[in-house]
Design a protein around this motif. Structure first.
Motif, PDB file in Angstrom:
ATOM      1  N   ARG A  60       0.859  -1.063  -0.145  1.00 45.19           N
ATOM      2  CA  ARG A  60       0.111  -0.010   0.068  1.00 45.19           C
ATOM      3  C   ARG A  60       0.984   1.384   0.033  1.00 45.19           C
ATOM      4  O   ARG A  60       1.921   1.303   0.823  1.00 45.19           O
ATOM      5  N   ALA A  61       0.716   2.239  -0.856  1.00 40.13           N
ATOM      6  CA  ALA A  61       1.287   3.592  -0.991  1.00 40.13           C
ATOM      7  C   ALA A  61       0.501   4.638  -0.197  1.00 40.13           C
ATOM      8  O   ALA A  61      -0.850   4.738  -0.314  1.00 40.13           O
ATOM      9  N   LEU A  62       1.095   5.305   0.687  1.00 38.66           N
ATOM     10  CA  LEU A  62       0.454   6.348   1.584  1.00 38.66           C
ATOM     11  C   LEU A  62       1.116   7.682   1.245  1.00 38.66           C
ATOM     12  O   LEU A  62       2.151   8.034   1.209  1.00 38.66           O
ATOM     13  N   MET A  63       0.215   8.556   1.150  1.00 40.53           N
ATOM     14  CA  MET A  63       0.684  10.042   0.882  1.00 40.53           C
ATOM     15  C   MET A  63       0.528  10.837   2.290  1.00 40.53           C
ATOM     16  O   MET A  63      -0.540  10.744   2.837  1.00 40.53           O
ATOM     17  N   CYS A  64       1.661  11.265   2.794  1.00 39.81           N
ATOM     18  CA  CYS A  64       1.719  11.907   4.196  1.00 39.81           C
ATOM     19  C   CYS A  64       1.032  13.166   4.169  1.00 39.81           C
ATOM     20  O   CYS A  64       0.828  13.869   3.147  1.00 39.81           O
ATOM     21  N   TYR A  65       0.418  13.591   5.170  1.00 37.73           N
ATOM     22  CA  TYR A  65      -0.302  15.045   5.430  1.00 37.73           C
ATOM     23  C   TYR A  65       0.351  15.704   6.266  1.00 37.73           C
ATOM     24  O   TYR A  65       0.951  15.450   7.401  1.00 37.73           O
ATOM     25  N   GLY A  66       0.711  16.821   5.934  1.00 35.62           N
ATOM     26  CA  GLY A  66       1.243  18.017   6.556  1.00 35.62           C
ATOM     27  C   GLY A  66       0.726  19.159   7.357  1.00 35.62           C
ATOM     28  O   GLY A  66       1.400  20.056   7.765  1.00 35.62           O
ATOM     29  N   GLY A  67      -0.578  19.043   7.173  1.00 29.56           N
ATOM     30  CA  GLY A  67      -1.410  20.215   7.650  1.00 29.56           C
ATOM     31  C   GLY A  67      -1.524  20.150   9.233  1.00 29.56           C
ATOM     32  O   GLY A  67      -1.365  19.385   9.865  1.00 29.56           O
ATOM     33  N   ALA A  86      -5.929   7.902   3.214  1.00 34.41           N
ATOM     34  CA  ALA A  86      -5.623   6.817   3.686  1.00 34.41           C
ATOM     35  C   ALA A  86      -4.486   6.735   5.020  1.00 34.41           C
ATOM     36  O   ALA A  86      -4.456   5.841   5.478  1.00 34.41           O
ATOM     37  N   ALA A  87      -3.582   7.621   4.860  1.00 31.91           N
ATOM     38  CA  ALA A  87      -2.502   7.731   5.758  1.00 31.91           C
ATOM     39  C   ALA A  87      -3.328   7.965   7.321  1.00 31.91           C
ATOM     40  O   ALA A  87      -2.757   7.488   8.346  1.00 31.91           O
ATOM     41  N   LEU A 140      -8.012   2.801  -2.028  1.00 30.36           N
ATOM     42  CA  LEU A 140      -7.236   1.945  -2.922  1.00 30.36           C
ATOM     43  C   LEU A 140      -5.811   2.023  -2.505  1.00 30.36           C
ATOM     44  O   LEU A 140      -5.376   2.841  -2.031  1.00 30.36           O
ATOM     45  N   ARG A 141      -5.019   0.836  -2.666  1.00 33.02           N
ATOM     46  CA  ARG A 141      -3.659   0.521  -2.137  1.00 33.02           C
ATOM     47  C   ARG A 141      -2.806   1.227  -3.096  1.00 33.02           C
ATOM     48  O   ARG A 141      -1.731   1.606  -2.760  1.00 33.02           O
ATOM     49  N   THR A 142      -2.985   1.464  -4.438  1.00 35.13           N
ATOM     50  CA  THR A 142      -2.178   1.917  -5.524  1.00 35.13           C
ATOM     51  C   THR A 142      -2.661   3.019  -5.943  1.00 35.13           C
ATOM     52  O   THR A 142      -1.853   3.594  -7.135  1.00 35.13           O
ATOM     53  N   ASP A 143      -3.668   3.748  -5.490  1.00 33.15           N
ATOM     54  CA  ASP A 143      -3.991   5.010  -5.914  1.00 33.15           C
ATOM     55  C   ASP A 143      -4.232   6.070  -4.983  1.00 33.15           C
ATOM     56  O   ASP A 143      -4.480   5.576  -3.545  1.00 33.15           O
ATOM     57  N   HIS A 144      -4.454   7.258  -5.049  1.00 28.41           N
ATOM     58  CA  HIS A 144      -4.409   8.364  -3.919  1.00 28.41           C
ATOM     59  C   HIS A 144      -5.783   8.595  -3.572  1.00 28.41           C
ATOM     60  O   HIS A 144      -6.201   9.155  -2.587  1.00 28.41           O
ATOM     61  N   HIS A 145      -6.866   7.771  -4.242  1.00 32.04           N
ATOM     62  CA  HIS A 145      -8.283   7.838  -4.108  1.00 32.04           C
ATOM     63  C   HIS A 145      -8.510   6.816  -2.930  1.00 32.04           C
ATOM     64  O   HIS A 145      -7.974   5.814  -2.735  1.00 32.04           O
ATOM     65  N   TRP A 146      -9.928   7.136  -2.359  1.00 35.33           N
ATOM     66  CA  TRP A 146     -10.548   6.154  -1.637  1.00 35.33           C
ATOM     67  C   TRP A 146     -11.169   5.089  -2.779  1.00 35.33           C
ATOM     68  O   TRP A 146     -11.086   5.541  -3.942  1.00 35.33           O
ATOM     69  N   SER A 147     -11.813   3.967  -2.184  1.00 39.03           N
ATOM     70  CA  SER A 147     -12.224   2.981  -3.060  1.00 39.03           C
ATOM     71  C   SER A 147     -13.730   3.385  -3.172  1.00 39.03           C
ATOM     72  O   SER A 147     -14.127   4.094  -2.582  1.00 39.03           O
ATOM     73  N   ALA A 177     -12.087   0.552   8.566  1.00 37.61           N
ATOM     74  CA  ALA A 177     -11.114   0.538   8.035  1.00 37.61           C
ATOM     75  C   ALA A 177     -10.219  -0.870   7.628  1.00 37.61           C
ATOM     76  O   ALA A 177      -9.445  -1.096   6.989  1.00 37.61           O
ATOM     77  N   GLY A 178     -10.865  -2.019   8.072  1.00 42.80           N
ATOM     78  CA  GLY A 178     -10.459  -3.146   7.956  1.00 42.80           C
ATOM     79  C   GLY A 178     -11.012  -3.687   6.485  1.00 42.80           C
ATOM     80  O   GLY A 178     -10.513  -4.759   6.041  1.00 42.80           O
ATOM     81  N   GLU A 179     -11.839  -3.048   5.908  1.00 40.42           N
ATOM     82  CA  GLU A 179     -12.165  -3.307   4.785  1.00 40.42           C
ATOM     83  C   GLU A 179     -11.245  -2.614   3.434  1.00 40.42           C
ATOM     84  O   GLU A 179     -10.589  -1.763   3.939  1.00 40.42           O
ATOM     85  N   ASP A 180     -11.933  -2.992   2.191  1.00 33.91           N
ATOM     86  CA  ASP A 180     -11.219  -2.198   1.129  1.00 33.91           C
ATOM     87  C   ASP A 180     -11.717  -0.956   0.859  1.00 33.91           C
ATOM     88  O   ASP A 180     -12.331  -0.560   0.040  1.00 33.91           O
TER      89      ASP A 180
END
Length: 526
Positions: A154-161, A193-194, A243-250, A237-240
């Motif tokens: 899974r790829a996660l994009m960090c949040y800096g706010g 997702a982060a 998306l693991r490979t995209d920056h969007h939710w599923s 959160a235990g469900e999909d």
């Protein structure tokens, strides 16, 4: 001497082979890996020849369009993955660029035990990550965190706010309430997702998203209704739900959010488990935007199923008003309204599966149903909001989907003309803390037909050679969509927050796309 001849012959053959490939083989026009159009051969002018720009542009075109370019880059990523530099404990691996991570390392998020429980929807929090807390992590390109192994990467994009970010966004919601006193106004902030999957070892790289969401919700007027999807998503959160490979939710995550919104708006809603109301469909072997953003081969090797749901029993008709945009994301023309399918079909393996909904962002969408309850909804959204409307076809008489980057009508006139009863602000946390609020505010006063947009001004004024990811090119969709489907435009990652927006807005951007150029809306957190 004999060995020298053999050596020179072999070198000559290799050189000739490379010359044959790079000089005669077809050159690519689009990079699936980087999700961008490649350089084009420059037009000749005497001025450009004299200034040297012409020769420089040819050199750029030649290097940018090498045959088998993506394959060579993927191979390079594989080699890089074998030679990563391990730093500190055995749970964190630093890979590729780590520029900008120092800003996050000092950030202290609110500890889980300090977070208040959600009550009236304005104070989300309390989520404790028990799913991936102990996962090993790899910090990849642009500070994107890669967790998991094999097919579970899974790829996660960090949040800096900061915890004080997003107040201007809340103020715009309040202004809509003042402008339209007879209209129900809702505010939905979608976390990334982060917020739910960041391992403890790298938790300090990403700030606490619930703190920012609480700040926004608690600056809302009492008459503006908060839609707490943070708590709802945490429960699933235990469900999909992402998306693991995209920056969007599923689409499943969007379903839970839509259900919560329907509850707050007090409209009818049908659940996915109700027999006959939805039909699932799947794009297999989907690898989304995070492969190109992270440049990590592990993401490419972990394709996922993109599962979405069509409302079978809903009777509806979809009308689109298509916007044509240039490379700077500026609207240059508006098409005539035309009827088309809401759901587009993409081939298995297509990286554009998230554009299933409406075909992307660059359009005004109007859906008319047979619900007949007099409720007419506007969704003011980024690309996260694209996945919401399909679940609401049983809930509203009309649904108008407006992207904050592309709208050419005066909002006051539009609300009056279409007798709108409900307005939902549905944006991901990156956009809520960026400059998107300026566009929503501008819509209230702009002239009918205006094509300027404050939230895309960054792209118009940017340096052409510094933008890493250029998307939204309609023609490139032709290679992805199946023959029977219309060719929808490419989904656009959201732009980086405008650095002049405010100190709070600027602090929310991590240096990645959209979450939009690497942060999408379109990094994309468009």
């Amino acid at each position: 001497m004999k060995h020298d001849k053999i050596y020179l012959t072999l070198v000559g053959i290799v050189f000739a082979a490379f010359a044959l490939v790079f000089d005669t083989f077809p050159r690519p026009r689009y990079s699936e890996l980087e999700k961008r159009d490649l350089a084009t051969f420059p037009a000749f002018t005497l001025d450009s020849l004299w200034s040297g720009d012409y020769a420089e542009a040819i050199g750029k075109w030649f290097s940018d369009t090498q045959p088998f370019r993506d394959r060579f880059m993927a191979f390079s990523m594989t080699v890089e993955d074998w030679t990563v530099l391990r730093v500190g404990d055995d749970h964190v691996t630093y890979h590729a660029s780590t520029e900008g991570l120092a800003d996050f390392a000092e950030g202290e998020g609110m500890a889980a035990e300090e977070q208040p429980d959600g009550d009236d929807g304005r104070n989300p929090g309390g989520y404790v990550n028990k799913l991936t807390a102990d996962e090993k992590a790899k910090v990849s390109n642009a500070g994107i965190v890669i967790i998991g192994r094999g097919e579970n990467v899974r790829a996660l994009m960090c949040y800096g706010g900061s915890a004080k970010a997003g107040t201007p966004y809340a103020n715009v919601c309040n202004r809509y309430r003042e402008t339209f006193p007879g209209v129900n106004i809702y505010c939905m902030i979608v976390p990334s997702a982060a917020a739910f999957y960041m391992p403890e070892k790298v938790q300090k790289m990403s700030k606490d998203q619930s703190a920012t969401i609480r700040n926004i919700y608690n600056h809302l007027d009492s008459a503006v209704r908060a839609v707490d999807v943070y708590t709802v998503l945490g429960e699933h959160a235990g469900e999909d739900i992402y998306l693991r490979t995209d920056h969007h939710w599923s689409p499943l995550g969007a379903y839970y959010a839509a259900r919560k919104f329907a509850e707050v708006a007090d409209v009818p809603f049908h659940d996915l488990d109700e027999a006959g109301y939805y039909q699932p469909d799947t794009v297999f072997r989907f690898v989304g935007s995070m492969y190109g953003y992270s440049k990590d081969i592990a993401v490419k090797k972990a394709p996922e199923d993109f599962i979405y749901y069509k409302p079978l029993k809903a009777v509806y008709e979809t009308t689109f008003e298509q916007y044509q945009v240039d490379e700077d994301y500026q609207v240059i023309s508006v098409g005539r309204p035309h009827k088309d399918e809401f759901f587009k079909k993409f081939k298995d393996g297509s990286s554009m599966a998230y554009s299933t909904f409406m075909g992307g962002d660059t359009k005004l969408t109007q859906v008319r149903t047979n619900v007949g309850n007099g409720r007419r909804l506007i969704i003011l959204k980024d690309s996260y909001g694209n996945a919401l409307p399909g679940y609401l076809f049983y809930s509203f008489e009309e649904i108008h989907v407006i992207d904050g980057r592309y709208f050419t009508h005066n909002m006051k006139e539009y609300v009056r003309e279409h007798k709108i009863t409900d307005i939902l602000f549905a944006n991901n946390i990156f956009q809520a803390c960026g400059s998107r609020y300026r566009a929503y505010e501008f819509f209230l006063t702009m002239e009918e037909g205006c094509r300027e947009n404050p939230s895309t001004a960054f792209f118009k004024n940017r340096q052409k050679d510094t933008l890493d990811v250029k998307t939204d090119t309609i023609a490139s969709q032709k290679r992805d969509s199946v023959p029977l489907a219309d060719e929808p435009e490419r989904e656009t990652p959201a732009p980086k927050a405008d650095s002049t927006a405010s100190a709070e807005a600027a602090s929310s951007v991590t240096g990645s796309v959209e979450p939009v150029a690497v942060s999408s809306d379109s990094v994309a957190v468009q």
